[in-house]
Scaffold this motif. Structure first.
Motif, PDB file in Angstrom:
ATOM      1  N   THR A  49       0.830  -1.208   0.000  1.00  0.00           N
ATOM      2  CA  THR A  49       0.000   0.000   0.000  1.00  0.00           C
ATOM      3  C   THR A  49       0.863   1.256   0.000  1.00  0.00           C
ATOM      4  OG1 THR A  49      -0.219  -0.143   2.405  1.00  0.00           O
ATOM      5  CG2 THR A  49      -1.993  -1.080   1.074  1.00  0.00           C
ATOM      6  N   SER A  50       1.997   1.206   0.669  1.00  0.00           N
ATOM      7  CA  SER A  50       2.919   2.336   0.647  1.00  0.00           C
ATOM      8  C   SER A  50       3.475   2.555  -0.752  1.00  0.00           C
ATOM      9  CB  SER A  50       4.053   2.103   1.642  1.00  0.00           C
ATOM     10  OG  SER A  50       5.008   3.123   1.532  1.00  0.00           O
ATOM     11  N   CYS A  51       3.876   1.468  -1.391  1.00  0.00           N
ATOM     12  CA  CYS A  51       4.396   1.557  -2.760  1.00  0.00           C
ATOM     13  C   CYS A  51       3.319   2.073  -3.705  1.00  0.00           C
ATOM     14  CB  CYS A  51       4.911   0.196  -3.202  1.00  0.00           C
ATOM     15  SG  CYS A  51       5.567   0.177  -4.877  1.00  0.00           S
ATOM     16  N   TRP A  52       2.112   1.573  -3.554  1.00  0.00           N
ATOM     17  CA  TRP A  52       1.006   1.982  -4.411  1.00  0.00           C
ATOM     18  C   TRP A  52       0.730   3.480  -4.267  1.00  0.00           C
ATOM     19  CZ3 TRP A  52      -4.729   1.401  -3.042  1.00  0.00           C
ATOM     20  CH2 TRP A  52      -5.529   1.660  -4.152  1.00  0.00           C
ATOM     21  N   GLY A  53       0.662   3.957  -3.049  1.00  0.00           N
ATOM     22  CA  GLY A  53       0.422   5.383  -2.823  1.00  0.00           C
ATOM     23  C   GLY A  53       1.541   6.256  -3.363  1.00  0.00           C
ATOM     24  N   THR A  54       2.775   5.799  -3.195  1.00  0.00           N
ATOM     25  CA  THR A  54       3.918   6.560  -3.703  1.00  0.00           C
ATOM     26  C   THR A  54       3.895   6.631  -5.221  1.00  0.00           C
ATOM     27  OG1 THR A  54       5.231   5.909  -1.794  1.00  0.00           O
ATOM     28  CG2 THR A  54       6.429   6.695  -3.704  1.00  0.00           C
ATOM     29  N   VAL A  55       3.621   5.517  -5.869  1.00  0.00           N
ATOM     30  CA  VAL A  55       3.571   5.492  -7.336  1.00  0.00           C
ATOM     31  C   VAL A  55       2.451   6.403  -7.841  1.00  0.00           C
ATOM     32  CG1 VAL A  55       3.072   4.039  -9.337  1.00  0.00           C
ATOM     33  CG2 VAL A  55       4.683   3.270  -7.621  1.00  0.00           C
ATOM     34  N   ILE A  56       1.293   6.363  -7.219  1.00  0.00           N
ATOM     35  CA  ILE A  56       0.184   7.221  -7.649  1.00  0.00           C
ATOM     36  C   ILE A  56       0.587   8.695  -7.527  1.00  0.00           C
ATOM     37  CG2 ILE A  56      -2.138   8.008  -7.031  1.00  0.00           C
ATOM     38  CD1 ILE A  56      -2.798   5.087  -6.371  1.00  0.00           C
ATOM     39  N   GLY A  57       1.218   9.053  -6.421  1.00  0.00           N
ATOM     40  CA  GLY A  57       1.658  10.435  -6.233  1.00  0.00           C
ATOM     41  C   GLY A  57       2.721  10.851  -7.227  1.00  0.00           C
ATOM     42  N   ASP A  85      -2.840   3.903 -24.600  1.00  0.00           N
ATOM     43  CA  ASP A  85      -2.936   4.561 -23.303  1.00  0.00           C
ATOM     44  C   ASP A  85      -2.411   3.665 -22.195  1.00  0.00           C
ATOM     45  OD1 ASP A  85      -4.004   6.823 -24.411  1.00  0.00           O
ATOM     46  OD2 ASP A  85      -6.080   6.241 -24.033  1.00  0.00           O
ATOM     47  N   LEU A  86      -2.691   2.379 -22.305  1.00  0.00           N
ATOM     48  CA  LEU A  86      -2.204   1.429 -21.311  1.00  0.00           C
ATOM     49  C   LEU A  86      -0.682   1.362 -21.330  1.00  0.00           C
ATOM     50  CD1 LEU A  86      -2.964  -0.620 -19.168  1.00  0.00           C
ATOM     51  CD2 LEU A  86      -3.106  -2.349 -20.955  1.00  0.00           C
ATOM     52  N   ALA A  87      -0.098   1.393 -22.511  1.00  0.00           N
ATOM     53  CA  ALA A  87       1.359   1.370 -22.631  1.00  0.00           C
ATOM     54  C   ALA A  87       1.966   2.640 -22.044  1.00  0.00           C
ATOM     55  CB  ALA A  87       1.763   1.202 -24.084  1.00  0.00           C
ATOM     56  N   LYS A  88       1.308   3.776 -22.257  1.00  0.00           N
ATOM     57  CA  LYS A  88       1.819   5.037 -21.704  1.00  0.00           C
ATOM     58  C   LYS A  88       1.720   5.034 -20.181  1.00  0.00           C
ATOM     59  CE  LYS A  88       0.665   7.410 -25.894  1.00  0.00           C
ATOM     60  NZ  LYS A  88      -0.488   7.819 -26.621  1.00  0.00           N
ATOM     61  N   GLU A  89       0.614   4.477 -19.643  1.00  0.00           N
ATOM     62  CA  GLU A  89       0.483   4.351 -18.184  1.00  0.00           C
ATOM     63  C   GLU A  89       1.568   3.448 -17.622  1.00  0.00           C
ATOM     64  OE1 GLU A  89      -1.504   5.483 -15.431  1.00  0.00           O
ATOM     65  OE2 GLU A  89      -1.853   6.963 -16.990  1.00  0.00           O
ATOM     66  N   ALA A  90       1.798   2.329 -18.300  1.00  0.00           N
ATOM     67  CA  ALA A  90       2.840   1.397 -17.847  1.00  0.00           C
ATOM     68  C   ALA A  90       4.209   2.061 -17.897  1.00  0.00           C
ATOM     69  CB  ALA A  90       2.824   0.133 -18.702  1.00  0.00           C
ATOM     70  N   GLY A  91       4.436   2.878 -18.906  1.00  0.00           N
ATOM     71  CA  GLY A  91       5.709   3.600 -19.000  1.00  0.00           C
ATOM     72  C   GLY A  91       5.888   4.589 -17.858  1.00  0.00           C
ATOM     73  N   LEU A  92       4.820   5.314 -17.509  1.00  0.00           N
ATOM     74  CA  LEU A  92       4.890   6.244 -16.384  1.00  0.00           C
ATOM     75  C   LEU A  92       5.144   5.510 -15.068  1.00  0.00           C
ATOM     76  CD1 LEU A  92       2.054   8.822 -17.097  1.00  0.00           C
ATOM     77  CD2 LEU A  92       4.491   9.283 -16.915  1.00  0.00           C
ATOM     78  N   ALA A  95       8.653   4.373 -14.965  1.00  0.00           N
ATOM     79  CA  ALA A  95       9.547   5.508 -14.710  1.00  0.00           C
ATOM     80  C   ALA A  95       9.568   5.872 -13.230  1.00  0.00           C
ATOM     81  CB  ALA A  95       9.109   6.712 -15.534  1.00  0.00           C
ATOM     82  N   CYS A  96       8.490   5.566 -12.513  1.00  0.00           N
ATOM     83  CA  CYS A  96       8.440   5.842 -11.075  1.00  0.00           C
ATOM     84  C   CYS A  96       9.084   4.737 -10.254  1.00  0.00           C
ATOM     85  CB  CYS A  96       6.995   6.025 -10.629  1.00  0.00           C
ATOM     86  SG  CYS A  96       6.217   7.471 -11.322  1.00  0.00           S
ATOM     87  N   ILE A  97       8.965   3.499 -10.705  1.00  0.00           N
ATOM     88  CA  ILE A  97       9.451   2.369  -9.920  1.00  0.00           C
ATOM     89  C   ILE A  97      10.906   2.020 -10.220  1.00  0.00           C
ATOM     90  CG2 ILE A  97       9.124  -0.108  -9.540  1.00  0.00           C
ATOM     91  CD1 ILE A  97       6.163   0.318  -9.862  1.00  0.00           C
ATOM     92  N   ALA A  98      11.333   2.163 -11.466  1.00  0.00           N
ATOM     93  CA  ALA A  98      12.670   1.702 -11.878  1.00  0.00           C
ATOM     94  C   ALA A  98      13.824   2.397 -11.136  1.00  0.00           C
ATOM     95  CB  ALA A  98      12.829   1.833 -13.381  1.00  0.00           C
ATOM     96  N   PRO A  99      13.878   3.727 -11.060  1.00  0.00           N
ATOM     97  CA  PRO A  99      15.042   4.345 -10.403  1.00  0.00           C
ATOM     98  C   PRO A  99      15.244   3.924  -8.945  1.00  0.00           C
ATOM     99  CG  PRO A  99      13.883   5.970 -11.708  1.00  0.00           C
ATOM    100  CD  PRO A  99      13.024   4.741 -11.696  1.00  0.00           C
ATOM    101  N   PRO A 100      14.203   3.935  -8.085  1.00  0.00           N
ATOM    102  CA  PRO A 100      14.452   3.485  -6.719  1.00  0.00           C
ATOM    103  C   PRO A 100      14.799   2.008  -6.629  1.00  0.00           C
ATOM    104  CG  PRO A 100      12.205   4.322  -6.920  1.00  0.00           C
ATOM    105  CD  PRO A 100      12.866   4.482  -8.231  1.00  0.00           C
ATOM    106  N   THR A 101      14.236   1.194  -7.536  1.00  0.00           N
ATOM    107  CA  THR A 101      14.549  -0.232  -7.519  1.00  0.00           C
ATOM    108  C   THR A 101      16.003  -0.476  -7.879  1.00  0.00           C
ATOM    109  OG1 THR A 101      12.272  -0.747  -8.110  1.00  0.00           O
ATOM    110  CG2 THR A 101      13.900  -2.474  -8.463  1.00  0.00           C
ATOM    111  N   VAL A 102      16.479   0.210  -8.912  1.00  0.00           N
ATOM    112  CA  VAL A 102      17.890   0.069  -9.316  1.00  0.00           C
ATOM    113  C   VAL A 102      18.807   0.560  -8.202  1.00  0.00           C
ATOM    114  CG1 VAL A 102      19.628   0.919 -10.944  1.00  0.00           C
ATOM    115  CG2 VAL A 102      17.409   0.159 -11.772  1.00  0.00           C
ATOM    116  N   PHE A 103      18.490   1.707  -7.621  1.00  0.00           N
ATOM    117  CA  PHE A 103      19.318   2.254  -6.550  1.00  0.00           C
ATOM    118  C   PHE A 103      19.351   1.323  -5.339  1.00  0.00           C
ATOM    119  CE2 PHE A 103      20.131   4.874  -2.815  1.00  0.00           C
ATOM    120  CZ  PHE A 103      21.283   5.541  -3.225  1.00  0.00           C
TER     121      PHE A 103
END
Length: 142
Positions: A49-57, A85-92, A95-103
């Protein structure tokens, strides 16, 4: 030597110098497993739920930073709709999840270091700077 009583679940261990008896029944083991399962479920729910809220924000913030000329690409009003539109949402979302995951993968201990730095900053602000500012404000004549 290790001896297990199948009826009660008691375990006796002989380590050479003396015998150590551990009486841990099956009910205690099952209760421990249930408790661990409940803790794991609660922990995963909190993390998800924390991850979900962060991604939405973050998705919302990225959308607000995109200039209005390109906003049509990400707000769902693009002509055609559907899979694009689904592909663009997935891209966004990526873009939110990848940098913190890599770090986090590259520097797994960085969270604790960041937490220590935040604690130092918070302690200095709360216990040093705030009392000084409040004292100085109390001495100002209105």
């Amino acid at each position: 030597a290790v001896a297990v009583d199948e009826g009660s679940g008691a375990v006796a261990v002989d380590e050479g110098s003396g015998a150590v008896a551990v009486d841990e029944g099956i009910a205690a083991a099952v209760a421990s497993g249930v408790q661990n399962w409940q803790v794991w479920t609660f922990s995963m729910a909190a993390l998800l739920t924390s991850c979900w809220g962060t991604v939405i924000g973050q998705v919302s913030e990225i959308r607000s930073m995109i200039p209005s000329a390109f906003r049509r690409l990400t707000d769902g009003t693009a002509a055609g709709g559907g899979a694009g539109d689904l592909a663009k949402e997935a891209g966004l979302i990526a873009a939110c999840i990848a940098p913190p995951t890599v770090f986090a993968t590259m520097y797994p201990d960085s969270f604790l270091d960041s937490l220590k730095s935040a604690a130092i900053f918070g302690d200095l602000s709360l216990y040093f700077a705030l009392p000084v500012v409040l004292y100085m404000a109390s001495k100002v004549k209105v």
